[in-house]
Design a protein around this motif. Structure first.
Motif, PDB file in Angstrom:
ATOM      1  N   GLY A 186       0.817  -1.210   0.000  1.00 54.53           N
ATOM      2  CA  GLY A 186       0.000   0.000   0.000  1.00 54.53           C
ATOM      3  C   GLY A 186       0.849   1.259   0.000  1.00 54.53           C
ATOM      4  N   MET A 187       1.913   1.286   0.805  1.00 53.34           N
ATOM      5  CA  MET A 187       2.784   2.456   0.846  1.00 53.34           C
ATOM      6  C   MET A 187       3.525   2.630  -0.474  1.00 53.34           C
ATOM      7  SD  MET A 187       3.919   5.109   2.290  1.00 53.34           S
ATOM      8  CE  MET A 187       2.857   4.890   3.704  1.00 53.34           C
ATOM      9  N   THR A 188       3.853   1.528  -1.143  1.00 50.51           N
ATOM     10  CA  THR A 188       4.517   1.617  -2.450  1.00 50.51           C
ATOM     11  C   THR A 188       3.602   2.279  -3.472  1.00 50.51           C
ATOM     12  OG1 THR A 188       5.835  -0.359  -1.963  1.00 50.51           O
ATOM     13  CG2 THR A 188       5.626   0.290  -4.277  1.00 50.51           C
ATOM     14  N   LEU A 189       2.338   1.897  -3.484  1.00 44.69           N
ATOM     15  CA  LEU A 189       1.394   2.534  -4.406  1.00 44.69           C
ATOM     16  C   LEU A 189       1.251   4.023  -4.089  1.00 44.69           C
ATOM     17  CD1 LEU A 189      -1.472  -0.130  -4.669  1.00 44.69           C
ATOM     18  CD2 LEU A 189       0.531   0.182  -6.144  1.00 44.69           C
ATOM     19  N   PHE A 190       1.175   4.353  -2.804  1.00 44.45           N
ATOM     20  CA  PHE A 190       1.067   5.757  -2.393  1.00 44.45           C
ATOM     21  C   PHE A 190       2.290   6.550  -2.856  1.00 44.45           C
ATOM     22  CE2 PHE A 190       2.558   8.745   0.912  1.00 44.45           C
ATOM     23  CZ  PHE A 190       1.581   9.726   0.796  1.00 44.45           C
ATOM     24  N   ALA A 191       3.490   6.028  -2.576  1.00 42.38           N
ATOM     25  CA  ALA A 191       4.705   6.742  -2.956  1.00 42.38           C
ATOM     26  C   ALA A 191       4.794   6.897  -4.475  1.00 42.38           C
ATOM     27  CB  ALA A 191       5.930   5.989  -2.427  1.00 42.38           C
ATOM     28  N   TRP A 192       4.381   5.884  -5.212  1.00 42.12           N
ATOM     29  CA  TRP A 192       4.380   5.943  -6.679  1.00 42.12           C
ATOM     30  C   TRP A 192       3.483   7.091  -7.148  1.00 42.12           C
ATOM     31  CZ3 TRP A 192       2.158   1.496 -10.233  1.00 42.12           C
ATOM     32  CH2 TRP A 192       2.437   1.798 -11.568  1.00 42.12           C
ATOM     33  N   ALA A 193       2.271   7.167  -6.625  1.00 39.73           N
ATOM     34  CA  ALA A 193       1.343   8.232  -7.025  1.00 39.73           C
ATOM     35  C   ALA A 193       1.881   9.605  -6.636  1.00 39.73           C
ATOM     36  CB  ALA A 193      -0.029   7.997  -6.392  1.00 39.73           C
ATOM     37  N   MET A 194       2.484   9.718  -5.456  1.00 40.26           N
ATOM     38  CA  MET A 194       2.991  11.006  -5.002  1.00 40.26           C
ATOM     39  C   MET A 194       4.162  11.489  -5.859  1.00 40.26           C
ATOM     40  SD  MET A 194       1.260  12.292  -2.449  1.00 40.26           S
ATOM     41  CE  MET A 194      -0.101  11.783  -3.491  1.00 40.26           C
ATOM     42  N   TYR A 195       5.170  10.633  -6.018  1.00 38.49           N
ATOM     43  CA  TYR A 195       6.354  11.061  -6.749  1.00 38.49           C
ATOM     44  C   TYR A 195       6.036  11.306  -8.224  1.00 38.49           C
ATOM     45  CZ  TYR A 195       9.302  10.106  -2.707  1.00 38.49           C
ATOM     46  OH  TYR A 195       9.885  10.136  -1.461  1.00 38.49           O
ATOM     47  N   ASP A 196       5.121  10.532  -8.790  1.00 38.90           N
ATOM     48  CA  ASP A 196       4.751  10.754 -10.188  1.00 38.90           C
ATOM     49  C   ASP A 196       4.049  12.101 -10.351  1.00 38.90           C
ATOM     50  OD1 ASP A 196       4.910   9.814 -12.786  1.00 38.90           O
ATOM     51  OD2 ASP A 196       2.891   8.969 -12.755  1.00 38.90           O
ATOM     52  N   THR A 197       3.186  12.441  -9.408  1.00 40.75           N
ATOM     53  CA  THR A 197       2.508  13.742  -9.456  1.00 40.75           C
ATOM     54  C   THR A 197       3.507  14.883  -9.269  1.00 40.75           C
ATOM     55  OG1 THR A 197       0.472  12.758  -8.569  1.00 40.75           O
ATOM     56  CG2 THR A 197       0.684  15.141  -8.416  1.00 40.75           C
ATOM     57  N   MET A 198       4.419  14.745  -8.312  1.00 42.62           N
ATOM     58  CA  MET A 198       5.413  15.782  -8.062  1.00 42.62           C
ATOM     59  C   MET A 198       6.369  15.937  -9.242  1.00 42.62           C
ATOM     60  SD  MET A 198       6.130  14.686  -4.083  1.00 42.62           S
ATOM     61  CE  MET A 198       7.377  15.892  -3.685  1.00 42.62           C
ATOM     62  N   ARG A 199       6.692  14.826  -9.884  1.00 41.89           N
ATOM     63  CA  ARG A 199       7.640  14.880 -11.006  1.00 41.89           C
ATOM     64  C   ARG A 199       7.049  15.587 -12.215  1.00 41.89           C
ATOM     65  NH1 ARG A 199       8.410  11.426 -15.323  1.00 41.89           N
ATOM     66  NH2 ARG A 199       6.784  10.031 -14.524  1.00 41.89           N
ATOM     67  N   ARG A 200       5.758  15.432 -12.408  1.00 43.64           N
ATOM     68  CA  ARG A 200       5.124  15.978 -13.610  1.00 43.64           C
ATOM     69  C   ARG A 200       4.575  17.392 -13.419  1.00 43.64           C
ATOM     70  NH1 ARG A 200       3.783  11.818 -17.363  1.00 43.64           N
ATOM     71  NH2 ARG A 200       4.322   9.748 -16.576  1.00 43.64           N
ATOM     72  N   GLY A 201       4.571  17.889 -12.169  1.00 44.56           N
ATOM     73  CA  GLY A 201       4.018  19.210 -11.903  1.00 44.56           C
ATOM     74  C   GLY A 201       5.087  20.194 -11.468  1.00 44.56           C
ATOM     75  N   ALA A 202       4.676  21.408 -11.164  1.00 41.13           N
ATOM     76  CA  ALA A 202       5.581  22.457 -10.702  1.00 41.13           C
ATOM     77  C   ALA A 202       4.900  23.218  -9.563  1.00 41.13           C
ATOM     78  CB  ALA A 202       5.929  23.411 -11.837  1.00 41.13           C
TER      79      ALA A 202
END
Length: 452
Positions: free
Chosen positions: A131-147
């Motif tokens: 569950g934490m892996t899925l959360f971290a994946w969603a967070m870092y992907d959002t942070m990487r693609r945004g500003a």
């Protein structure tokens, strides 16, 4: 959307509800029951260690962990001005972490007696890590693609590192559960539990809260963001301090390294509080002028007071151990309580009054609830921090005060949970009733004009 709001505006609600259920069952309520047994029975060793550890896990990854996940799913897309990437991961991440919590509490008390229960512990940790892996994946992907145009590099450093620490905390849990299952244990050995708690509490949870403080509290208090370079230096000092204490508790470096790490932690946290301006005169003036509902800022400021108290206690205990007087477990428990309830839980309560959309309006209308909650939580926490250590040293009435302290905290958290749960059932703050009715009518009869 639901009622005119997008589906992503509701992602935080299952996590917040799960956190509330956890804290009022196997979290704070079970902890209060444990305290009552020890306090009113005048016996600090009266409670079964596996039960205490299962309660601690529920507090760390249920009450606090689920709340952090929910708030992050809600805020990070808004920081980065883009929808959440991979929203399909939200509900699976909640289900996996919640399932791991249930299995952990059900299995740990029986792990020494039944081998199958030991391997259920391994399954519980595996679910939590997934569950934490899925959360971290969603967070870092959002942070990487945004500003994040309104944040700083320091905010991103703390928040990103906090998420990494949380993942490592779950990974460490899995390793410990495998060790317990392989050795038919029902409790984590003290030599492993101490560095594990340090990594999760000081590394994962405190770092994450510091990051969200940097990003949100200056705006709450009407302050300029602190200098990013100085805050990055504070981050480096704090991280080194935590790693040094983990190493010492793991048998590397001895008491000298622990004392150096604890001293560096105090210095780093003093630097963070000073640079962030939480106690500055302008911040105090802003709170005084916010007469409609000044309580969120008061919770945040008081939480940072307790964080400094906890770090000072930790430093004092490490110096005592260095000169040959290790702190008794009751003293360490007082330190942990100042950190977990005084800082972490007080931050959750205060920040939720400003950051959970459904709760903002409720607290603005019910400031008396916030005042009562503030009094109960501080009274219960102060009684616990003082009474457990004093009960070990002097006994007598301190045992009764210790048993009563947990019940006071549960009363406060119950008041909070009822108010927040009821608010979560209403549309978010700021959405007008007419708009809600119009959106519902349009969804019921698509293509037809709605009646005013």
């Amino acid at each position: 959307g639901w009622g005119g709001e997008t589906r992503q505006n509701h992602t935080y609600k299952p996590f917040v509800r799960g956190a509330l259920v956890t804290v009022l069952t196997v979290g704070c309520t079970l902890g209060a029951a444990n305290l009552a047994v020890m306090g009113f029975g005048a016996d600090l060793s009266a409670v079964w260690v596996p039960l205490i550890q299962a309660h601690g896990y529920a507090q760390m990854f249920g009450w606090v962990g689920l709340f952090i996940m929910g708030i992050a799913y809600h805020l990070v897309p808004r920081f980065y001005l883009r929808p959440l990437n991979r929203p399909q991961l939200v509900l699976p991440s909640f289900a996996l972490v919640a399932g791991g919590l249930v299995l952990r509490f059900a299995a740990q008390p029986f792990a020494a007696q039944y081998p199958a229960a030991g391997w259920l512990l391994v399954l519980s940790a595996t679910l939590g890590l997934a569950g934490m892996t899925l959360f971290a994946w969603a967070m870092y992907d959002t942070m990487r693609r945004g500003a994040d145009r309104f944040g700083t590099t320091a905010d991103r450093l703390y928040i990103g590192a906090g998420f990494a620490w949380l993942w490592l905390g779950h990974a460490s849990t899995l390793a410990l559960m495998v060790y317990m299952a392989a050795n038919s244990l029902d409790a984590i050995p003290t030599a492993l539990n101490a560095p594990y708690l340090r990594a999760v509490l000081s590394g994962a949870i405190v770092t994450t809260i510091l990051g969200f403080t940097l990003r949100t509290v200056p705006h709450m208090l009407g302050l300029r963001p602190p200098p990013a370079g100085a805050m990055r230096a504070v981050f480096a000092a704090y991280t080194i301090a935590v790693l040094a204490q983990i190493a010492s508790e793991g048998g590397i470096g001895g008491g000298a390294l622990a004392a150096v790490g604890a001293g560096l932690e105090v210095a780093a946290l003093l630097g963070f509080v000073g640079l962030s301006g939480v106690f500055s005169l302008s911040a105090l003036r802003t709170t005084a002028l916010a007469r409609r509902n000044p309580w969120p800022e008061r919770f945040v400021r008081t939480a940072y007071f307790w964080l400094l108290v906890a770090s000072a206690l930790n430093f004092a205990y490490s110096l005592g151990a260095l000169v040959g007087s290790p702190a008794p477990h009751a003293f360490v428990a007082s330190y942990h309580h100042a950190l977990t309830v005084g800082f972490i839980s007080m931050m959750i309560l205060g920040m939720s009054m400003r950051l959970v959309p459904a709760f903002i309006g409720a607290m603005n209308r019910q400031t008396g609830v916030a005042a009562a909650l503030f009094l109960l939580m501080n009274l219960g926490n102060a009684m616990r921090v003082v009474s457990e250590a004093m009960a070990h040293r002097y006994g007598g009435g301190f045992f009764a005060a210790m048993g009563l302290s947990g019940l006071i905290e549960v009363a406060g958290l119950s008041l909070y949970a009822v108010a927040l749960w009821r608010a979560l059932g209403r549309p978010s703050y700021g959405q007008k009733p007419a708009r809600r009715r119009e959106a519902a009518a349009q969804q019921a009869s698509p293509g037809l004009p709605s009646a005013q």
